[in-house]
Design an enzyme around this catalytic site. Sequence first.
Site, PDB file in Angstrom:
ATOM      1  N   ASP A 111      -8.327  69.070   7.041  1.00  0.00           N
ATOM      2  CA  ASP A 111      -8.723  70.357   7.631  1.00  0.00           C
ATOM      3  C   ASP A 111      -7.804  71.443   7.074  1.00  0.00           C
ATOM      4  O   ASP A 111      -6.590  71.402   7.280  1.00  0.00           O
ATOM      5  CB  ASP A 111      -8.603  70.273   9.160  1.00  0.00           C
ATOM      6  CG  ASP A 111      -9.284  71.435   9.861  1.00  0.00           C
ATOM      7  OD1 ASP A 111      -9.906  72.266   9.172  1.00  0.00           O
ATOM      8  OD2 ASP A 111      -9.191  71.509  11.099  1.00  0.00           O
ATOM      9  N   ASP A 152     -14.218  74.145   5.078  1.00  0.00           N
ATOM     10  CA  ASP A 152     -12.773  73.938   5.190  1.00  0.00           C
ATOM     11  C   ASP A 152     -12.369  72.602   5.789  1.00  0.00           C
ATOM     12  O   ASP A 152     -11.187  72.389   6.072  1.00  0.00           O
ATOM     13  CB  ASP A 152     -12.136  75.078   5.987  1.00  0.00           C
ATOM     14  CG  ASP A 152     -12.670  75.171   7.410  1.00  0.00           C
ATOM     15  OD1 ASP A 152     -13.713  74.566   7.695  1.00  0.00           O
ATOM     16  OD2 ASP A 152     -12.035  75.868   8.230  1.00  0.00           O
ATOM     17  N   GLU A 153     -13.293  71.696   6.011  1.00  0.00           N
ATOM     18  CA  GLU A 153     -12.897  70.387   6.533  1.00  0.00           C
ATOM     19  C   GLU A 153     -13.875  69.311   6.093  1.00  0.00           C
ATOM     20  O   GLU A 153     -15.052  69.569   5.845  1.00  0.00           O
ATOM     21  CB  GLU A 153     -12.771  70.398   8.051  1.00  0.00           C
ATOM     22  CG  GLU A 153     -14.056  70.708   8.792  1.00  0.00           C
ATOM     23  CD  GLU A 153     -13.895  70.601  10.304  1.00  0.00           C
ATOM     24  OE1 GLU A 153     -13.230  69.654  10.777  1.00  0.00           O
ATOM     25  OE2 GLU A 153     -14.462  71.455  11.012  1.00  0.00           O
TER      26      GLU A 153
END
Length: 402
Positions: free
Chosen positions: A18, A113-114
């Site tokens: 993350d 983003d993860e």
Amino acid sequence: MPESSGHIAMQRTILHVDMDAFFAAVEIRARPELAQQPVIVGGAAERRGVVAAASYAARRYGIHSAMPTATALRLCPQAVLLPPRHDHYAEVSQQIRAVFERYTPQVEPLSLDEAFLDVSGSERLFGPGEAIGRRIKEEIRAELGLVASVGVAPSKFVAKIASDIDKPDGFVVVAPEQVQSFLDPLPVGRLWGVGKVGAKVFERLGITTIGQLRCYSPRLLRQHFGNAAGQLWQLAHGRDERPVVSEREAKSISQETTFPRDIDDSGVLRAWLQDLAAQVAWRLRRHGLKGRTVHLKVRLADFSTLTRAQTLAQATDITDEIRRVALTLFEQRLPRPLPPLRLLGVGVSGFAAVPGQDDLFAVAGRERQSRLDAVMDQVAERYGRGSIVRGVGAGKNGPEQR
């Protein structure tokens, strides 16, 4: 239902990676002089803009994503407000993905983003999951100048909690035999889907930790949580058998966001919905895919989940078509008045589509839309998303953005 020993039936090594304050971190990387300042990435306050990301310096003022920009600026008037550049973030996300794929093809992105990574089959080559996680974290820092938090665990659920437990710049490993001791002391609100309403129910029951929930009778839980009781009880025992599914194997492509606070503002939700639809369409085009069925997913404050879907006559990867259907599902197929939402998502499936029959004018119109998307993708990839937008409803700045 028998008590669990915390054993995971099919042993895996899962990483959850993350990126910390991703959008803000990318902007600060481009402007290092902002490193110690509160930075907000979001739409303009006068256009009912919404915070897409906040740096950790901004979060100290109580600012969080999905908050109206006007509210954020009242909390921190000196904050630096920057417009989002989603296509640039998508490009950086691809660079991060390239790091992941050095170690495993089993990468399941949850957002830009993860992502989850299954490195079970890579340990013989690269060493244990902990070593792989550290290498990925350090390569992202060294090559891209960005910071990731990493959780390593036997399941998706535990890995995701592990990546979040020590942010920013966190690295937490939970061995299979440590799963229960790791989960037990954590607040029950760490369980997926427990919103404000669920938290209040747990409070009335005197349940504050996952360990307390684990000792609670599943039968009694059903009286308070209905069908969700089974999942809550399984997660409290560390049980999550879901595999990591890469985009190459996926039968759908979706994008969703979980809000830090439940949102009941329809205007804000529509703005987020349009942005999610645009991201899904971009990912479809990137993979050369078209789908016929558009899905809408919402999670309510009581952690119940609703899904709605509409199947089109023709498979599509056109932003405007996906956005329009998603908005129709949102406005016409959800209960009214709309309860506060904790999660919002858009997806497209049905990739093996049978071509429909459009009239010539419709075909010409769709071709124009496809060409427009292609041009916008090229311009945005080079200059950033803010450089060119559609006339209505582009991104989280609301319908008045031009």
